[in-house]
Write an enzyme that holds these catalytic residues in place. Structure first.
Site, PDB file in Angstrom:
ATOM      1  CB  THR A  76     -32.203 -11.141 -77.508  1.00 49.63           C
ATOM      2  OG1 THR A  76     -31.601  -9.848 -77.421  1.00 49.63           O
ATOM      3  CG2 THR A  76     -32.784 -11.504 -76.160  1.00 49.63           C
ATOM      4  CE  LYS A 106     -29.741  -7.809 -73.582  1.00 46.35           C
ATOM      5  NZ  LYS A 106     -31.108  -8.228 -73.295  1.00 46.35           N
ATOM      6  CE1 TYR A 124     -35.813 -10.826 -78.243  1.00 47.83           C
ATOM      7  CE2 TYR A 124     -36.797  -8.941 -79.356  1.00 47.83           C
ATOM      8  CZ  TYR A 124     -36.356  -9.549 -78.192  1.00 47.83           C
ATOM      9  OH  TYR A 124     -36.443  -8.886 -77.003  1.00 47.83           O
ATOM     10  CB  SER A 183     -34.882  -2.913 -78.898  1.00 47.56           C
ATOM     11  OG  SER A 183     -35.854  -3.908 -78.970  1.00 47.56           O
ATOM     12  CG  HIS A 228     -34.708 -10.171 -71.357  1.00 44.29           C
ATOM     13  ND1 HIS A 228     -34.407 -10.583 -72.622  1.00 44.29           N
ATOM     14  CD2 HIS A 228     -35.560  -9.121 -71.526  1.00 44.29           C
ATOM     15  CE1 HIS A 228     -35.035  -9.839 -73.499  1.00 44.29           C
ATOM     16  NE2 HIS A 228     -35.736  -8.930 -72.862  1.00 44.29           N
TER      17      HIS A 228
HETATM   18  C1  LIG Z   1     -38.474  -2.134 -70.244  1.00 40.06           C
HETATM   19  C2  LIG Z   1     -37.429  -3.084 -70.748  1.00 40.06           C
HETATM   20  C3  LIG Z   1     -37.438  -3.450 -72.099  1.00 40.06           C
HETATM   21  C4  LIG Z   1     -36.469  -4.330 -72.583  1.00 40.06           C
HETATM   22  N1  LIG Z   1     -36.453  -4.633 -73.921  1.00 40.06           N
HETATM   23  C5  LIG Z   1     -35.491  -5.462 -74.403  1.00 40.06           C
HETATM   24  C6  LIG Z   1     -35.438  -5.769 -75.800  1.00 40.06           C
HETATM   25  O1  LIG Z   1     -36.242  -5.292 -76.606  1.00 40.06           O
HETATM   26  N2  LIG Z   1     -34.468  -6.623 -76.218  1.00 40.06           N
HETATM   27  C7  LIG Z   1     -33.553  -7.169 -75.362  1.00 40.06           C
HETATM   28  O2  LIG Z   1     -32.702  -7.954 -75.784  1.00 40.06           O
HETATM   29  N3  LIG Z   1     -33.566  -6.873 -74.046  1.00 40.06           N
HETATM   30  C8  LIG Z   1     -34.502  -6.034 -73.559  1.00 40.06           C
HETATM   31  N4  LIG Z   1     -34.516  -5.732 -72.213  1.00 40.06           N
HETATM   32  C9  LIG Z   1     -33.441  -6.266 -71.332  1.00 40.06           C
HETATM   33  C10 LIG Z   1     -32.243  -5.304 -71.263  1.00 40.06           C
HETATM   34  O3  LIG Z   1     -31.564  -5.226 -72.489  1.00 40.06           O
HETATM   35  C11 LIG Z   1     -31.238  -5.761 -70.194  1.00 40.06           C
HETATM   36  O4  LIG Z   1     -30.853  -7.096 -70.438  1.00 40.06           O
HETATM   37  C12 LIG Z   1     -31.816  -5.652 -68.778  1.00 40.06           C
HETATM   38  O5  LIG Z   1     -32.641  -4.509 -68.649  1.00 40.06           O
HETATM   39  C13 LIG Z   1     -30.698  -5.588 -67.746  1.00 40.06           C
HETATM   40  O6  LIG Z   1     -31.209  -5.529 -66.471  1.00 40.06           O
HETATM   41  P1  LIG Z   1     -31.391  -4.158 -65.649  1.00 40.06           P
HETATM   42  O7  LIG Z   1     -32.629  -3.501 -66.153  1.00 40.06           O
HETATM   43  O8  LIG Z   1     -31.523  -4.624 -64.237  1.00 40.06           O
HETATM   44  O9  LIG Z   1     -30.155  -3.319 -65.896  1.00 40.06           O
HETATM   45  C14 LIG Z   1     -35.488  -4.864 -71.703  1.00 40.06           C
HETATM   46  C15 LIG Z   1     -35.491  -4.473 -70.351  1.00 40.06           C
HETATM   47  C16 LIG Z   1     -36.431  -3.593 -69.876  1.00 40.06           C
HETATM   48  C17 LIG Z   1     -36.386  -3.194 -68.426  1.00 40.06           C
END
Ligand SMILES: Cc1cc2nc3c(=O)[nH]c(=O)nc-3n(C[C@H](O)[C@H](O)[C@H](O)COP(=O)(O)O)c2cc1C
Length: 381
Positions: A158, A254, A132, A109, A278
């Site tokens: 994203t 994404k 981003y 990320s 997300h």
């Molecule tokens: C704690 C946390 C931090 C996340 N940080 C990012 C991020 O920095 N960039 C991003 O595109 N998605 C981020 N996401 C989303 C994940 O990439 C993903 O889309 C999502 O967790 C999928 O759902 P799930 O947790 O139910 O598998 C984050 C999700 C969580 C839970």
């Protein structure tokens, strides 16, 4: 509770909850507003049933897939997530090593706590860089250039986070980077001294993808200000088209959910789209990716790789998504809770359980390769 007691997602979640201070656990576990979308993400897999075939000779199972030109040994990859060294001191290092061991892709990320360069050295598997879109176009170009030099395979922009989601659990605990804990939040940290020892006896917190550009570690810029001040809400399809041209390699968006947007992604030359809300952390009330998958695959599946994430906790969830036409499936909390619970051995155990569940599921479905999964195997209720 020990790692050997963890047999599924809920076990890992429980172990993480025992280890982490409440504000950090709730940052991972929480989502936006009433968390309706978050709940729906997993529930959506229960709207249909698998219809197996038998007597098909399934002694050899091949679950490999090729997505955006990357060959993966299993159809599941670790979606990029922020702040991993806060959850366990090994952070992205553990995830990169575990993903490499299981022959799959993992995402770093923009808000990652280990540098792209180091992640590249750790894992020879396909690497995704999630970023981003910043107001400062020079910064966007510099980040892509850096990723190119590092040898990142896939750029992932994203597009569902043009502003931060309303995470009420974080408001209640005072979770923010830098920490701004309220009294109750501080008490939660005091209750988990093992986490604190682990955290404070390892190298300091850093955001190496942004450090050169934004002074976050020093405390002058918070993550919420990063979203409101540095990211560009005026971003349009033309801006992204220019980035796709500049990158001239696998580029994926994404957070696409509508057919209209999926078609635009094809037009501007993207190689993949990730249907995602997300993890329910942005627009609450938005549709679950699995619910929307068939519509998108029907519209663009022959021209672009359609991927999905959100709510995946079981091998059978993955089989359902692939049967509808997804090329691969991303997981977030599925590996974050194991990371928080036990570091690299935790992530490896979770990926192993996923691999075994997919293998068992394919055998029971009568499929020896992923191409054999199709909508014929699914019935909606
Ligand atoms: C704690 C946390 C931090 C996340 N940080 C990012 C991020 O920095 N960039 C991003 O595109 N998605 C981020 N996401 C989303 C994940 O990439 C993903 O889309 C999502 O967790 C999928 O759902 P799930 O947790 O139910 O598998 C984050 C999700 C969580 C839970």
């Amino acid at each position: 509770m020990r790692l050997s007691d963890c047999h599924n997602f809920s076990d890992f979640r429980r172990m993480a909850q025992r280890r982490l201070p409440g504000p950090i656990f709730n940052y991972i576990d929480g989502a936006a507003d009433d968390e309706v979308t978050y709940r729906r993400n997993t529930e959506s897999f229960e709207t249909c049933d698998l219809v197996p075939n038998v007597l098909r000779g399934v002694s050899e199972i091949d679950m490999s897939v090729t997505v955006m030109g990357q060959k993966l040994a299993m159809p599941v990859y670790c979606s990029p997530t922020a702040l991993q060294r806060l959850f366990h001191h090994q952070g992205e290092r553990a995830v990169a090593k575990a993903a490499a061991k299981y022959g799959t892709m993992f995402g770093v990320s923009s808000l990652g706590t280990v540098s792209l360069e180091e992640a590249r050295r750790i894992s020879s598997g396909p690497q995704v860089y999630q970023f981003y879109f910043h107001r400062d176009r020079g910064l966007n170009r510099a980040m892509m250039q850096r990723a190119k030099e590092v040898g990142v395979e896939v750029m992932m922009l994203t597009v569902d986070s043009i502003t931060g989601g309303n995470r009420e659990r974080d408001k209640r605990t005072g979770f923010a980077i830098p920490f701004k804990l309220n009294l109750a939040g501080m008490l939660q940290f005091a209750l988990k001294p093992a986490w604190a020892i682990n955290y404070f006896t390892h190298e300091g917190f850093k955001l190496p993808q942004l450090d050169e550009h934004v002074d976050m570690g020093g405390g002058t810029m918070s993550i919420s200000r990063y979203f409101t001040e540095m990211l560009d809400p005026s971003m349009t399809w033309d801006d992204v088209a220019e980035m796709v041209r500049l990158w001239s390699g696998p580029f994926c968006l994404k957070g696409i959910m509508s057919v209209e947007d999926a078609k635009r992604a094809v037009e501007i030359g993207c190689s993949g789209i990730v249907l995602s809300n997300h993890g329910g952390r942005q627009l609450d009330g938005s549709r679950a990716a699995f619910d929307q998958l068939a519509e998108i695959v029907d519209a663009v599946g022959d021209r672009i790789d359609v991927i999905m994430d959100g709510g995946v906790q079981r091998g059978t969830h993955v089989l359902k998504a692939l049967s509808l036409g997804a090329k691969a499936v991303g997981v977030g909390r599925y590996y974050l809770f194991p990371l928080a619970a036990a570091g690299q051995p935790g992530v490896e155990r979770a990926l192993e359980q996923m691999r075994v569940e997919i293998e068992r599921g394919m055998k029971l479905m009568g499929c020896s390769s992923i191409e054999q999964l199709s909508r014929k195997n699914l019935r909606f209720r």
